[in-house]
Design a protein around this motif. Sequence first.
Motif, short mmCIF file in Angstrom:
data_model
loop_
_atom_site.label_atom_id
_atom_site.label_comp_id
_atom_site.label_asym_id
_atom_site.label_seq_id
_atom_site.Cartn_x
_atom_site.Cartn_y
_atom_site.Cartn_z
N UNK A 189 7.14 8.16 6.93
CA UNK A 189 7.65 6.86 7.40
C UNK A 189 6.51 5.86 7.52
N UNK A 190 5.37 6.31 8.05
CA UNK A 190 4.21 5.42 8.18
C UNK A 190 3.74 4.98 6.80
N UNK A 191 3.68 5.96 5.89
CA UNK A 191 3.23 5.67 4.53
C UNK A 191 4.13 4.62 3.88
N UNK A 192 5.45 4.90 3.90
CA UNK A 192 6.39 3.96 3.25
C UNK A 192 6.40 2.60 3.94
N UNK A 193 6.32 2.64 5.27
CA UNK A 193 6.34 1.38 6.04
C UNK A 193 5.16 0.50 5.67
N UNK A 194 3.97 1.10 5.69
CA UNK A 194 2.75 0.33 5.37
C UNK A 194 2.82 -0.18 3.93
N UNK A 195 3.23 0.70 3.02
CA UNK A 195 3.24 0.32 1.59
C UNK A 195 4.25 -0.79 1.33
N UNK A 196 5.49 -0.57 1.77
CA UNK A 196 6.53 -1.54 1.44
C UNK A 196 6.36 -2.85 2.20
N UNK A 197 6.22 -2.73 3.53
CA UNK A 197 6.13 -3.97 4.32
C UNK A 197 4.83 -4.70 3.99
N UNK A 198 3.73 -3.97 4.03
CA UNK A 198 2.44 -4.61 3.76
C UNK A 198 2.33 -5.16 2.35
N UNK A 199 2.70 -4.35 1.37
CA UNK A 199 2.57 -4.77 -0.03
C UNK A 199 3.47 -5.93 -0.39
N UNK A 200 4.74 -5.82 -0.03
CA UNK A 200 5.68 -6.87 -0.42
C UNK A 200 5.49 -8.15 0.39
N UNK A 201 5.31 -8.00 1.70
CA UNK A 201 5.19 -9.21 2.53
C UNK A 201 3.89 -9.95 2.22
N UNK A 202 2.81 -9.22 2.04
CA UNK A 202 1.55 -9.91 1.74
C UNK A 202 1.63 -10.63 0.39
N UNK A 203 2.30 -10.01 -0.58
CA UNK A 203 2.45 -10.65 -1.89
C UNK A 203 3.34 -11.89 -1.76
N UNK A 204 4.46 -11.73 -1.04
CA UNK A 204 5.39 -12.85 -0.85
C UNK A 204 4.66 -14.03 -0.18
N UNK A 205 3.86 -13.73 0.84
CA UNK A 205 3.17 -14.79 1.56
C UNK A 205 2.15 -15.50 0.66
N UNK A 206 1.37 -14.71 -0.06
CA UNK A 206 0.34 -15.30 -0.92
C UNK A 206 0.95 -16.13 -2.04
N UNK A 207 2.13 -15.71 -2.52
CA UNK A 207 2.79 -16.45 -3.60
C UNK A 207 3.49 -17.69 -3.05
#
Lengths: 197, 207
Positions: free
Chosen positions: B23-41
């Motif tokens: 859960x930690x792995x998926x949470x960090x990957x999905x939330x961190x990866x997608x949200x950071x990309x969305x914000x930067x874009x």
Amino acid sequence: MMTSVFRWLTKKFRLPNLRIVLAALCAMGILHILTTLTVPLFSVTTAFARLEPLLPVNEMKILPPVTPDAQPLPFLTPDVRYAMCRYDSTGGPVRVTAVLPGRGWSLALHTPSGENVYAATGRDDRSTTLHLRIVPAEERFFGLSPEARGMARPTTRMQTVESTRGIAIIRAPDKGQAYRHIIEADLLQADCRSEPF
Amino acid sequence: MPFVLHQLRKKALIVINRLSDLAIFLGVVLIGGLISSWYMVSAGSSLTTRSIGPWVTWMAEGRSDADPYTRAHFARAGTLNLSTELAGTYIASHDSEGIRLHSSCEYSIKGQEIDARWWSITAFDDKGRLIPNPAGRYSFTSDTVTLEPDNTFIVTLARDARSGNWLPTGGAGRLTLVLTVLEGPDPAIGGEAEAMSLPSIKRVACR
């Protein structure tokens, strides 16, 4: 105090595996990069995708004045008149001719991803006529050149731009109703057509 | 019997631990990866955008050497502006005090005549749509704006008619202003862009 809090926390909750956290951070970075890079590939709201159904291929079209009812793209400046040509040079070179009579006028070629591969603006003191020859970006043989076939070389100086598909846009500042017919007459001089081999 | 229960408890704990790691792995990957990309874009960062007062510009817009965030931003936005080598497109969705622009307020946009070949200021709603109004007035340009004797201009953004350079905002809700500057200072070259004074946006009143 701090050590007792830490001890209490580690007793109550298991600390996450450090290797898992590091792996997650790496995977996060990869997902971040992949998402960012694939947005332009999978976006259905690109300007090219919106304009594609409105514009015939290799034909210049003067758009009506931009109003709330006729606004083909978001944030499209309404104080500019637009003439657009959706060019496709896969079947042969495309010739674009445009007259830029003065300040504020411009001709630009945009690729489907929005990149500006060519742009020129009008000058204050004189009218500029531009002749562009758009050829595919990749190597392709279109037959012998006019010189090789014993024909005279065209006298007009042409600039060659490498681009396979995209949109050529002439932007003309709209100074108001009184100037509209002059602007439209200048835009009508623009041309976009597929060249014979 | 207690031994069996103990074994079961031990196995259950192992499974829970594995699941929590996942859960930690998926949470960090999905939330961190997608949200950071969305914000930067969507919003950009100091690497991709430059702010001058309330105005924000993407430094590599339309350029062939644009970074992936800029490419993704404009692919999603669906706009087709000139490259920053030729024109600067400055967007303001907040006033000079950092408060979101809204059609329920009146704003005064004041600036010096911009040192450029041509410029325009247009009011849109937050989706980039023009705001319908009976006057059919959506923007002012360097050709149409009325200048003050000291070579400055004031554009009033208001719901009801105002004298001078009035841009109607109707009931559009959140507003976005777009300032296009043709052949002005290059926003990719920090010093020059900062030297260019862009108009201030002052809130006059709200109702």
